[in-house]
Design an enzyme around this catalytic site. Structure first.
Site, PDB file in Angstrom:
ATOM      1  N   HIS A 367       0.827  -1.207   0.000  1.00 38.99           N
ATOM      2  CA  HIS A 367       0.000   0.000   0.000  1.00 38.99           C
ATOM      3  C   HIS A 367       0.859   1.253   0.000  1.00 38.99           C
ATOM      4  O   HIS A 367       0.585   2.207  -0.742  1.00 38.99           O
ATOM      5  CB  HIS A 367      -0.909   0.015   1.230  1.00 38.99           C
ATOM      6  CG  HIS A 367      -1.836  -1.159   1.293  1.00 38.99           C
ATOM      7  ND1 HIS A 367      -2.612  -1.430   2.396  1.00 38.99           N
ATOM      8  CD2 HIS A 367      -2.116  -2.138   0.397  1.00 38.99           C
ATOM      9  CE1 HIS A 367      -3.322  -2.528   2.169  1.00 38.99           C
ATOM     10  NE2 HIS A 367      -3.027  -2.968   0.974  1.00 38.99           N
ATOM     11  N   CYS A 681      -4.948   0.879 -19.244  1.00 42.40           N
ATOM     12  CA  CYS A 681      -4.296   1.500 -18.090  1.00 42.40           C
ATOM     13  C   CYS A 681      -3.458   0.452 -17.395  1.00 42.40           C
ATOM     14  O   CYS A 681      -3.924  -0.655 -17.129  1.00 42.40           O
ATOM     15  CB  CYS A 681      -5.319   2.102 -17.131  1.00 42.40           C
ATOM     16  SG  CYS A 681      -6.628   0.986 -16.631  1.00 42.40           S
TER      17      CYS A 681
END
Length: 756
Positions: A367, A681
């Site tokens: 993260h 993407c």
């Protein structure tokens, strides 16, 4: 019966008095070695200090020729002293001259001494020197004498660390404390950062070394250990770790170490020998670190970080330190060095002062790495030893391109990297000039260059990068940096801010994509999954927990009132999942209409192509949705059965291989055939060579990190598209298609002067 602890206690008391006296560094060292010799009934006591050129220099002696001080030298690994420094282990010999490592230094006059006891001078596991006692008689030194010498070496280590001995160093030479060091890790985010170290969890400096009352210090130690054990038990009982998982295993290991009798016994022994409780923790931990760093078993060496964290927690208990907040005094060129950290913790630091991030642990999908990438910060990960070798304020270079760091770099290394940074800055200036130019190929084909985003800190880069819009807004990042589920109002506020910042540019919001490698600590998904990347995540999770999806959709609809709204569903496997999600969206539209809320003027629903099963539903998919977006990262790993987080496979499979390029062309062709817009993407879009391939395959919209838009646009404006498209089509359709398409594309770029 003799009190074995009396000797060390008396010695430490005398050292404390010496440290308090206003003495010059050399006189203090001379007095210290004299005191050690008298206390241990040794005929010789000598201190060797390690210089930055890997030479051990005699700094003080009692018993050897005093004229040899600052002249007698041994290389690291040479002789008994050099062996101790290289191995960070003590040597206790009754006949030193028979040891194979013995080296005779004639200037010292030590040939008449037989017994030898030498210990490394350690600080944070680093060897700063060697402390030696010698006698003529052949004898083995007792364990309490070894303990006394090690304890004394710790005091000397603090003298070296504070810089007191730097004044004794000859011109042109430096002590090892300032020695340059380089560490190899992995590239987690590209870029180069020059700055100064900010330890995320600053090392606690123990200043009170000597105890006045051993019983009181033992009581303090026991009390702190009790509090430490209770805090670990409390963490284990909390609901967010009350199930199987890696984080629970770490805490279980902490609990095991905190109750380890061997560790506690060594702490108690150091206190009995005259150290304070906190100095005992520092000493025992430094000894353990030095021993474990030389172990060959990688598992045991990895456990060192657990011991370090545990020792730091115990020191904080003893010294009453809470978490230290450095943001207020952060240097303007801060490079954060941490074992690991949470995404929210990184956001606590002012972005304008961050130049890089160094992690001892973590993965490219962590993260904190995702957030750092969004912030445009170079990141080097898996840099083992960085925390223990770095000090706050050290000069450091982070090479995110290579995954290396350089601590206290030499001037020539610093100059080379400074030039690299200046070169990148000049390129960025050229890219800024391109912002106003059309995003078109050399032969006039327009291509939308969009940016990926996920946090409010990304929004200023929309204008700065010249992006045509946000092709992927990762809504899960808001959830990942929060301590609890973001309330509907907070979600709505973020989405409205994003649309306001974009103005008339399109924004595609991907619904929350958690699960797999994106674990929310406050959300219990499942106890354990063998293959989390293939498990309960993304659209699968939100369809099973519709309240999550309903809350998010309602926030999106309210935020987009009076504007166009684009919603994209992640990890779709079959058309039925899109139908279920559309029902949730339609239900929320009806609910808001009933209460007269301002609704979007146009709502477009899209899906991500990440799961290979959609390749056999392409035409049906294109007719079902308003747009599609290819998630190249996941699609590649699923098509090629390649874990993108596995470093052993990172060089084995190439996304620009013929099979995967054929898959990508199949998707682009289906979009053109049905008339459904297709965007890609992923990491492929952000590199000029792979972006060139995508455009040649038929993609007219690609989304990437903001920093990648400049280099990709520079390539795009020089690209002869028709020539490339024909070249690629021939290469992919040929029965003997090029085995190395990357090399083929590089050759094409060189032939046509396309900047990559």
């Amino acid at each position: 019966m003799r009190d074995m602890a009396a000797g060390p206690r008396v010695l430490l008391r005398r050292l404390r008095e010496l440290m308090a006296e206003p003495l010059e560094p050399q006189e203090r060292l001379d007095r210290i070695v004299r005191e050690i010799a008298q206390n241990m009934v040794a005929e010789v006591c000598s201190l060797y200090v390690l210089r930055a050129d890997s030479v051990l220099e005699l700094y003080a002696t009692e018993g050897l020729n005093p004229g040899a001080v600052h002249l007698a030298q041994l290389r690291l690994g040479q002789g008994l002293v050099g062996t101790i420094a290289a191995s960070a282990r003590a040597l206790n010999l009754s006949d030193a001259q028979k040891h194979p490592a013995f080296a005779y230094l004639p200037e010292t006059g030590e040939e008449i001494y037989n017994s030898f006891l030498g210990v490394p001078v350690l600080r944070a596991g680093r060897t700063l020197g060697v402390l030696v006692v010698q006698n003529r008689t052949k004898r083995h030194y007792r364990d309490d004498e070894l303990e006394a010498l090690e304890t004394t070496a710790m005091v000397i280590a603090e003298m070296i660390a504070t810089g007191d001995l730097a004044r004794l160093t000859r011109p042109g030479l430096e002590l090892d404390l300032r020695r340059p060091a380089s560490f190899a890790g992995l590239s987690f985010n590209e870029g180069v950062g020059l700055g100064h170290v900010v330890l995320h969890e600053p090392r606690i400096v123990v200043t009170n070394l000597f105890n006045e009352d051993s019983d009181e210090e033992t009581r303090r130690l026991e009390q702190a250990l009790g509090s430490l054990r209770l805090s670990i038990d409390d963490m284990l009982e909390r609901r967010d770790v009350a199930f199987e998982g890696e984080h629970r295993a770490v805490l279980e290991a902490y609990r095991m170490f905190a109750n380890d009798r061997g560790w506690v016994r060594r702490l108690e022994e150091a206190v009995r020998n005259g150290l304070t409780a906190e100095a005992a923790v520092e000493k025992v931990q430094s000894d353990m670190r030095a021993r474990m760093l030389h172990m060959t078993d990688p598992y045991l060496r990895e456990r060192m970080s657990d011991f370090d964290d545990l020792a730091n927690r115990l020191l904080r208990q003893l010294m009453g330190h809470g978490p230290e907040v450095l943001a207020a005094t952060l240097p303007r060129d801060a490079i954060i060095v941490a074992r690991s950290m949470g995404a929210a913790e990184l956001l606590d630091y002012p972005r304008d002062r961050l130049r890089g991030l160094v992690l001892e642990d973590g993965a490219v999908t962590s993260h904190v790495v995702i957030v750092a990438r969004a912030m445009g910060i170079p990141v080097a990960g898996q840099v083992k030893g960085a925390v223990s070798m770095a000090e706050n304020g050290d000069a450091v270079i982070v090479d995110g391109d290579e995954g290396r760091i350089h601590l206290r770099p030499q001037p020539d290394v610093e100059a080379a990297y400074a030039e690299k940074v200046r070169f990148r800055a000049r390129r960025q200036e050229l890219y800024r000039e391109l912002r106003k130019k059309p995003s078109s190929t050399k032969d006039g084909m327009h291509v939308d260059l969009l940016m990926n985003a996920g946090l409010a800190v990304d929004l200023p880069q929309l204008a700065e990068s010249g992006a045509a819009g946000i092709g992927l807004f990762r809504t899960e990042l808001q959830f990942m940096v929060a301590a609890t589920f973001p309330r509907a109002e907070a979600q709505e506020r973020l989405y409205r801010d994003v649309l306001d910042a974009a103005r008339d540019k399109p924004v595609t919001f991907r619904t929350i994509d958690i699960g797999g490698d994106k674990v929310l600590p406050y959300f219990k998904s499942v106890a354990h999954e063998e293959n989390p990347a293939l498990g309960w995540r993304a659209i699968r999770l939100t369809l099973d927990r519709p309240a999550l999806l309903r809350t998010q959709v309602r926030a999106l609809l309210k935020a987009a009132g009076g504007r166009e709204l684009r919603i994209m569903l992640p990890m779709v496997t079959e058309i039925g999942e899109i139908m279920q999600a559309r029902e949730v969206i339609d239900r929320e539209v009806r609910h808001l209409s009933r209460f007269a809320h301002d609704l979007p003027t146009l709502l477009k629903l899209g899906a991500m192509i990440e799961v290979p099963s959609l390749l056999w539903q392409l035409d049906e998919l294109m007719r079902t949705v308003d747009f599609v977006s290819v998630g190249s990262n996941d699609l590649f790993q699923f098509v090629m059965a390649t874990d993108r987080g596995n470093t052993q496979l990172s060089e084995r499979f190439d996304p620009l291989s013929v099979p995967f390029l054929r898959v990508l062309k199949q998707i682009a062709d289906a979009g053109h055939r049905v008339g459904t817009p297709v965007t890609l993407c992923g990491e492929l879009a952000g590199r000029p060579i792979s972006a060139m391939a995508l455009i040649g395959l038929g993609y007219r919209s690609i989304s990437m990190s903001p920093a990648a838009i400049g280099p990709v646009k520079a390539m795009l404006t020089e690209l002869p598209l028709e020539t490339l498209a024909a070249h690629l089509e021939a290469a992919l359709e040929h029965p003997n298609a090029a085995k190395n398409m990357r090399a083929d594309l590089l050759a094409f770029a060189e032939q046509h002067n396309i900047p990559l």
